[in-house]
Motif scaffolding. Structure first.
Motif, PDB file in Angstrom:
ATOM      1  N   TRP A   7       1.011 -10.647   5.543  1.00 21.28           N
ATOM      2  CA  TRP A   7      -0.194 -11.476   5.465  1.00 21.28           C
ATOM      3  C   TRP A   7      -0.757 -11.431   4.053  1.00 21.28           C
ATOM      4  N   ASP A   8      -1.163 -12.570   3.552  1.00 25.47           N
ATOM      5  CA  ASP A   8      -1.867 -12.649   2.279  1.00 25.47           C
ATOM      6  C   ASP A   8      -3.356 -12.643   2.607  1.00 25.47           C
ATOM      7  N   ARG A  61      -7.228 -11.113   1.588  1.00 27.30           N
ATOM      8  CA  ARG A  61      -8.120 -10.467   0.614  1.00 27.30           C
ATOM      9  C   ARG A  61      -9.483 -10.315   1.285  1.00 27.30           C
ATOM     10  N   SER A  97       3.399 -16.012   3.784  1.00 29.97           N
ATOM     11  CA  SER A  97       2.355 -15.035   4.093  1.00 29.97           C
ATOM     12  C   SER A  97       0.959 -15.660   4.077  1.00 29.97           C
ATOM     13  N   ALA A  98       0.861 -16.899   3.633  1.00 35.53           N
ATOM     14  CA  ALA A  98      -0.434 -17.587   3.603  1.00 35.53           C
ATOM     15  C   ALA A  98      -0.826 -18.057   5.005  1.00 35.53           C
ATOM     16  N   SER A 114      -6.195 -16.680   4.550  1.00 35.87           N
ATOM     17  CA  SER A 114      -5.971 -16.417   3.126  1.00 35.87           C
ATOM     18  C   SER A 114      -6.994 -17.137   2.260  1.00 35.87           C
ATOM     19  N   GLY A 143       8.606 -17.393  -4.544  1.00 33.23           N
ATOM     20  CA  GLY A 143       7.753 -18.283  -3.778  1.00 33.23           C
ATOM     21  C   GLY A 143       7.885 -18.219  -2.272  1.00 33.23           C
ATOM     22  N   ARG A 175       7.979 -15.504  -0.059  1.00 32.91           N
ATOM     23  CA  ARG A 175       7.000 -14.612   0.583  1.00 32.91           C
ATOM     24  C   ARG A 175       5.591 -15.195   0.493  1.00 32.91           C
ATOM     25  N   GLU A 176       5.230 -15.725  -0.663  1.00 33.33           N
ATOM     26  CA  GLU A 176       3.894 -16.297  -0.847  1.00 33.33           C
ATOM     27  C   GLU A 176       3.657 -17.454   0.114  1.00 33.33           C
ATOM     28  N   ALA A 177       4.651 -18.314   0.274  1.00 31.69           N
ATOM     29  CA  ALA A 177       4.515 -19.473   1.163  1.00 31.69           C
ATOM     30  C   ALA A 177       4.380 -19.051   2.617  1.00 31.69           C
TER      31      ALA A 177
END
Length: 182
Positions: A161-162, A164, A131-132, A136, A125, A127-129
């Protein structure tokens, strides 16, 4: 890959002469009191043109007074110039102008934690937290697109960075500097 030089004061224009640069960024993205005058902007804009460099005006978050200051600067720009917007009001204002509006780092910055080391990013969790960001979220990207933006200004982040992104979104990476507090 395009390489650009970011200049925030006239004394730094000497750095714009390197042949690897194809664009000159000029302005300040953190304080509207540090915006250039019209004469300074016209001088730097002409200097960039004489070097064959594309031009980008960098602007910060704005107060109402700061918005008035930027309004007067816009008259010095030419069709095809870019404006980095760190204020959603300015981004909306530029929707129908001939300048390319760019979403600035202040509008999409994410969470930072200076205590996090690279090996901490392997924990669930983390990296996800980290990189948002506002970039995102598809809703934010759609809103930025409706306001006429097609490029995001990013900066180096330990967690990455997250993103898409779909065409025609483009990105620019500020290196080696990043905003730490604003």
């Amino acid at each position: 890959m395009e390489e650009a030089v970011y200049v925030s004061c006239l004394d730094d224009l000497v750095h714009a002469h390197a042949p690897r640069f194809s664009r000159l960024y000029y302005g300040n993205d953190v304080c509207h009191h540090l915006l250039p005058t019209r004469d300074e902007l016209a001088f730097v804009r002409a200097h960039a043109q004489s070097l064959g460099l594309a031009f980008t005006l960098v602007t910060p978050m704005l107060t109402e007074h700061g918005m008035d200051d930027v309004e007067s600067l816009l008259s010095e720009l030419q069709d095809g110039d870019e404006v980095v917007c760190n204020d959603i009001g300015l981004l909306a204002r530029l929707r129908d102008d001939p300048y390319e509006a760019v979403v600035g780092r202040q509008l999409i910055k994410g969470t930072r934690d200076p205590r996090v080391r690279a090996d901490d990013l392997r924990r669930a969790g983390v990296r996800e937290a980290l990189s948002a960001s506002a970039a995102s979220d598809a809703v934010n990207l759609s809103w930025f697109r409706e306001l006429g933006a097609s490029r995001l200004e990013l900066e180096g982040r330990t967690a990455g960075w997250d993103l898409r992104l779909e065409d025609p979104w483009r990105t620019s990476l500020h290196h080696p500097f990043a905003l730490l507090a604003t």
